[in-house]
Design an enzyme around this catalytic site. Structure first.
Site, PDB file in Angstrom:
ATOM      1  N   CYS A 202       0.860  -1.181   0.000  1.00 44.72           N
ATOM      2  CA  CYS A 202       0.000   0.000   0.000  1.00 44.72           C
ATOM      3  C   CYS A 202       0.896   1.229   0.000  1.00 44.72           C
ATOM      4  O   CYS A 202       2.120   1.125  -0.127  1.00 44.72           O
ATOM      5  CB  CYS A 202      -0.970   0.005   1.184  1.00 44.72           C
ATOM      6  N   TRP A 209       7.392  -1.874   9.031  1.00 49.89           N
ATOM      7  CA  TRP A 209       8.140  -2.935   9.698  1.00 49.89           C
ATOM      8  C   TRP A 209       8.934  -3.740   8.671  1.00 49.89           C
ATOM      9  O   TRP A 209       8.398  -4.155   7.645  1.00 49.89           O
ATOM     10  CB  TRP A 209       7.185  -3.855  10.465  1.00 49.89           C
ATOM     11  N   ARG A 222      -3.599  -2.063  12.419  1.00 58.19           N
ATOM     12  CA  ARG A 222      -4.535  -0.964  12.572  1.00 58.19           C
ATOM     13  C   ARG A 222      -4.944  -0.884  14.035  1.00 58.19           C
ATOM     14  O   ARG A 222      -5.233  -1.899  14.662  1.00 58.19           O
ATOM     15  CB  ARG A 222      -5.779  -1.185  11.706  1.00 58.19           C
ATOM     16  N   PHE A 224      -7.390   0.532  17.312  1.00 56.59           N
ATOM     17  CA  PHE A 224      -8.844   0.490  17.504  1.00 56.59           C
ATOM     18  C   PHE A 224      -9.532   1.737  16.982  1.00 56.59           C
ATOM     19  O   PHE A 224     -10.701   1.717  16.642  1.00 56.59           O
ATOM     20  CB  PHE A 224      -9.185   0.294  18.990  1.00 56.59           C
ATOM     21  N   HIS A 232      -0.626  -5.254   6.983  1.00 59.08           N
ATOM     22  CA  HIS A 232       0.084  -6.040   5.977  1.00 59.08           C
ATOM     23  C   HIS A 232       1.249  -6.829   6.564  1.00 59.08           C
ATOM     24  O   HIS A 232       1.559  -7.928   6.089  1.00 59.08           O
ATOM     25  CB  HIS A 232       0.563  -5.127   4.840  1.00 59.08           C
ATOM     26  N   TYR A 259       9.506  -6.863  17.075  1.00 54.17           N
ATOM     27  CA  TYR A 259       8.288  -7.586  17.442  1.00 54.17           C
ATOM     28  C   TYR A 259       8.386  -9.026  16.962  1.00 54.17           C
ATOM     29  O   TYR A 259       8.852  -9.295  15.846  1.00 54.17           O
ATOM     30  CB  TYR A 259       7.053  -6.932  16.816  1.00 54.17           C
ATOM     31  N   CYS A 335      -2.486   3.731  42.597  1.00 57.05           N
ATOM     32  CA  CYS A 335      -3.724   4.508  42.528  1.00 57.05           C
ATOM     33  C   CYS A 335      -4.926   3.696  42.995  1.00 57.05           C
ATOM     34  O   CYS A 335      -5.907   4.260  43.491  1.00 57.05           O
ATOM     35  CB  CYS A 335      -3.947   5.028  41.111  1.00 57.05           C
ATOM     36  N   HIS A 818      -5.488   3.133  35.226  1.00 56.50           N
ATOM     37  CA  HIS A 818      -5.408   4.112  36.313  1.00 56.50           C
ATOM     38  C   HIS A 818      -6.761   4.196  37.014  1.00 56.50           C
ATOM     39  O   HIS A 818      -7.811   4.014  36.395  1.00 56.50           O
ATOM     40  CB  HIS A 818      -5.024   5.481  35.731  1.00 56.50           C
TER      41      HIS A 818
END
Length: 858
Positions: A202, A209, A222, A224, A232, A259, A335, A818
């Site tokens: 594309c 990567w 992609r 969210f 790809h 990765y 927290c 948190h």
């Protein structure tokens, strides 16, 4: 103060100790207050016990122990001299580069903007005779050397609070990939240019990567929200199986983002330079041109809508100071603790128990108050409510306020409390993020253990649950009661008011994924609170129910009601659940919680006229047609893989084989799965899974299930080991008799936590036994005088409530994200976000996780 003489120093010389490696040196914080070396009076460190005390409490220690010599440590802060940003005059604010708290490059919630001038003196009580650290020159060598060694060792020693911090939380600790040292790289690869890259499938020119096997350059996943890539690179892995890829633009001489698709995680590649040189890339000459994955995740976390709404970001909030408005510093993912204790100490019963009785608690404190539960809880409550630590942060000792910090207060740092409450616990002793609901129950349990027969503030939360089971075949019923502290409210997603919008969103999302375009704007499910309440009270079908009326298995329905209404009703929204793949997930849902709540319709009625009780007969422990030597499953003798000598007895319990198989297939140990089904009473896969998740860190998690009266491997019966006396005392302090405590502990292999669960689930049996004691010749008066009434004390009243506080969670899991809390005080909502305490403009009552309702008294 008078000057310290040589004679006075010689008189205390034998009591001066040099701290050794195993000594805990409390030089950061007073044992009774949150005074520090920066406080007005500084901190007095006992040179014998190494405990620290503020000016208000040092004489208390002297009077109790007779220890006279102290190191007086006082620090005065001043701003650091830093380079300023061009044209602004303000120092540049460091941006986090690691998804971490309390480590280099991570979120620095207490950013060190100051340097300190330190004043060190030796002080002898009770006359406060003092000598400066640099004034020891005129003393005899033996005295000077001894005192100097002790002083220098105290100053250089790691403080107790630092030692107690096992590790700072780091969300990007990466492991070396299993493919790093034997990665296959194809021959005759293409040479990769140092810049100008583009996805080969594309037009994307960012988030690219490089596959380290074949040199393909492809775009990433992609996200969210539709940003990121077109997937790809991961599609290429699915086609080829080539596991490692490096993110272009992140390569520097220090490393890069690597990765592993096979391991599904960011990893380390010690051979990265060699792997890159295969494609003509000189790692030493590369420069960073793109954001790392950590930076992208940090950006996402800081701008995600839920975070913005819950923290009321983007809205100017008025800071609040004074009694009851004290912030709490984040000690590294603490927290969850901060939010819970802010709510608890807004409740009068906890204030009366610990703050109003502060002096009495401190007077009765042991020699080392840092290890005393009541002392540290009282200290925490006083710190929050006194207002002494709720003041705007100051720039220096002259009282000048820091302009850019005017909305922030120093607050308190409950290090001693956190260390004590988490001591020995596999989760709460760490700096990892935790579930606020689990911590609330843990704290409640600790209060129970330490209150014994004295006033117990937990009574405000405690209530009785009535469970009615009705056999559908015979119409006969059984009523039982148990104690609980939290109402867990289910979320029926099928009751969402915006179903059409959700379906439309899911369709648009599916199309966007197929067409590889940005995802549509998120649509959050809107579920009515009334639907959640209906789901809580709805009948639940129980399959394979053993009907004592039929002496056979049947189908039953179970309904849950309140046998009593507590003063404060705690409601947990069950947002965290498991998907079909048993992966934990959080429901993205909005529930408009009511300010006024009436649950009177959920009060139990007990046995009604015309209802007939099921016979009180113990069910058989194995089914009649079950082959001898089986485990007692609802199965057959072909299940040889489940056989175990621990369950060969004809008294083995019936365990639901299908649930055990489900859990085993998910990778959990067989013995742990057996225990999960046993301790949840064959109540289904979800209950067993919840048990597994909450007991995974138990030392005996994978040990075989040893039933009461049976023998473990290589050991005698559990009953042969007498229950620990401290466990017996703990249960007795909850309102049960000693005999009942002993029986519960023996029934659970001397496990305190399980014994408490057991005794609450066997209250009816205990009642029956008490009645039998009377019928066997003991008078009622004797029975009452020799035992405590069965069951813990509960309060009861009308089921009408008003919303008083709520704790909210931001993030995708209880293990990350948190927490903040909102509390209604003096007629207005206040947001407590760690150190930041402000008047709330728009409290997000629909996005909370745990809600606290206070009974309305007419």
């Amino acid at each position: 103060m008078a000057e310290l003489s040589e004679e006075a120093l010689l008189s205390v010389l034998p009591t001066i100790r040099v701290p050794k490696a195993g000594d805990r040196v409390h030089k950061d914080e007073c044992a009774f207050s949150f005074d520090t070396p920066e406080s007005e009076g500084g901190l007095y460190i006992c040179m014998n016990t190494f405990l620290g005390f503020g000016k208000q409490y040092v004489e208390r220690h002297f009077n109790k122990t007779g220890q006279r010599v102290y190191l007086h440590l006082r620090r005065t802060r001043r701003p650091k001299e830093e380079d300023t940003s061009a044209g602004t005059g303000d120092p540049p604010r460091k941006k986090p580069t690691r998804l971490a708290i309390g480590v280099e490059g991570g979120f620095d919630l207490t950013e060190d903007k100051f340097e300190f001038d330190e004043d060190v003196k030796i002080v002898i009580l009770p006359d406060y005779l003092e000598i400066a650290r640099d004034g020891l020159g005129g003393l005899p060598d033996i005295v000077r050397d001894r005192v100097t060694s002790a002083v220098e060792a105290l100053l250089s020693a790691d403080s107790a609070s630092r030692k107690q911090e096992v590790q700072a939380w780091d969300g990007e600790v990466r492991q070396v990939s299993k493919h790093a040292f034997n990665l296959k790289q194809l021959d005759n690869p293409a040479r990769i240019p140092p810049c100008g890259w583009k996805c080969s499938k594309c037009d994307m020119r960012e988030n690219l990567w490089l596959n380290l096997t074949d040199g393909s350059i492809l775009c990433g996943r992609r996200y969210f929200d539709g940003s990121g890539g077109n997937n790809h690179a991961v599609e290429h892995y699915r086609e080829t199986g080539y596991p490692l890829a490096v993110k272009l633009g992140t390569i520097t001489p220090d490393g890069a983002d690597v990765y592993s698709y096979d391991e599904d995680d960011m990893v380390l590649d010690p051979s990265l330079a060699e792997h890159l040189s295969h494609f003509g890339i000189d790692m030493l000459k590369m420069q960073k041109t793109d954001k790392t994955m950590t930076e992208l995740e940090i950006d996402m976390n800081q701008r995600i809508g839920e975070w913005e709404l819950i923290q009321e970001s983007g809205v100017p909030l008025k800071p609040l100071f004074g009694p009851g408005y004290t912030g709490i510093r984040n000690l590294g993912n603490s927290c969850y603790l901060n939010s819970v204790v802010q709510v608890l100490f807004s409740i009068p019963d906890f204030q009366r128990k610990y703050v109003d009785k502060l002096e009495k608690i401190f007077q009765n404190a042991p020699t080392d108050p840092t290890q005393d539960f009541s002392t540290q809880v009282a200290k925490l409550g006083h710190g929050l409510l006194s207002g002494e630590y709720s003041k705007p942060a100051l720039e220096s000792g002259d009282g000048e306020q820091v302009p850019e910090q005017k909305e922030v207060q120093d607050g308190i740092a409950p290090r001693m409390f956190k260390a004590l409450i988490g001591k020995g616990h596999p989760e709460f002793s760490t700096n990892r993020q935790q579930d606020a609901q689990e911590f609330f129950l843990h704290l409640i349990n600790m209060v129970e253990r330490n209150c014994r027969s004295s006033e117990n503030p937990n009574e405000v939360f405690r209530f009785l649950v009535e469970e009615k089971i009705k056999c559908l075949a015979t119409e006969k019923v059984k009523y039982t009661q148990r104690v609980d502290y939290i109402m867990q409210l289910p979320v029926p997603m099928d009751a969402a008011l915006n179903k059409e919008e959700l379906l439309e969103y899911e369709e648009k999302k599916r199309q966007a994924e197929e067409e590889k375009v940005p995802l549509p704007e998120l649509v959050r499910a809107q579920v009515p609170f009334s639907s959640c309440l209906e789901a809580y009270g709805a009948p639940e079908q129980v399959d394979d129910f053993w009907s004592t009326a039929l002496q056979a298995k049947s189908v039953a329905v179970k309904t849950t009601r309140f046998a009593s209404f507590p003063d404060y009703l705690v409601i947990q929204i069950k947002k965290f659940t498991f998907g079909l793949d048993w992966v934990p997930k959080k429901l993205d849902v909005s529930i408009e919680m009511p300010e006024e709540l009436d649950i009177s319709q959920l009060r139990g009625t007990g046995l009604q006229p015309g209802e007939e009780e099921l016979p009180d007969i113990a069910p058989p422990l194995v089914t009649p047609d079950e082959p001898k030597g089986s485990l007692g499953f609802y199965g057959n003798e072909d299940e040889d893989s489940f056989c175990s000598p621990h369950f060969s007895s004809p008294t083995s319990p019936m365990l639901d084989e299908s649930v055990i198989i489900q859990l085993v297939e998910m990778g959990f140990p067989m013995d742990a799965c057996r225990k999960a089904v046993y301790y949840t009473g064959n109540s289904g896969a979800e209950a067993a899974m919840n048990w597994v998740m909450s007991h995974m860190d138990d030392p005996d998690f994978a040990n075989p299930l040893i039933l009461p009266g049976s023998s473990g491997p290589g050991s005698t019966s559990a009953a042969a080991d007498p229950p620990p006396e401290d466990c017996v005392t703990t249960i007795v302090s909850m309102g049960f008799s000693r005999d009942q405590a002993l029986k519960a502990l023996r029934a659970t292999n001397n496990s305190l936590e399980r014994a408490v669960d057991w005794i609450f689930s066997h209250i009816d049996d205990l009642d029956a036994e008490a009645a039998m004691d009377i019928s066997e010749g003991r008078s009622a008066a004797e029975s009452i005088s020799e035992s405590v009434p069965v069951g813990p004390k509960v309060r009861d009243g009308p089921g009408k409530y008003q919303l008083f506080a709520f704790i909210s969670h931001m993030g995708t899991s209880t293990m990350c994200g948190h927490y903040v809390c909102h509390i209604k005080k003096e007629g207005r909502w206040v947001i407590y976000n760690d150190q930041k305490v402000c008047a709330s403009e728009k409290p997000p009552k629909d996005l909370g996780y745990i809600y606290f309702y206070q009974r309305v008294v007419s």
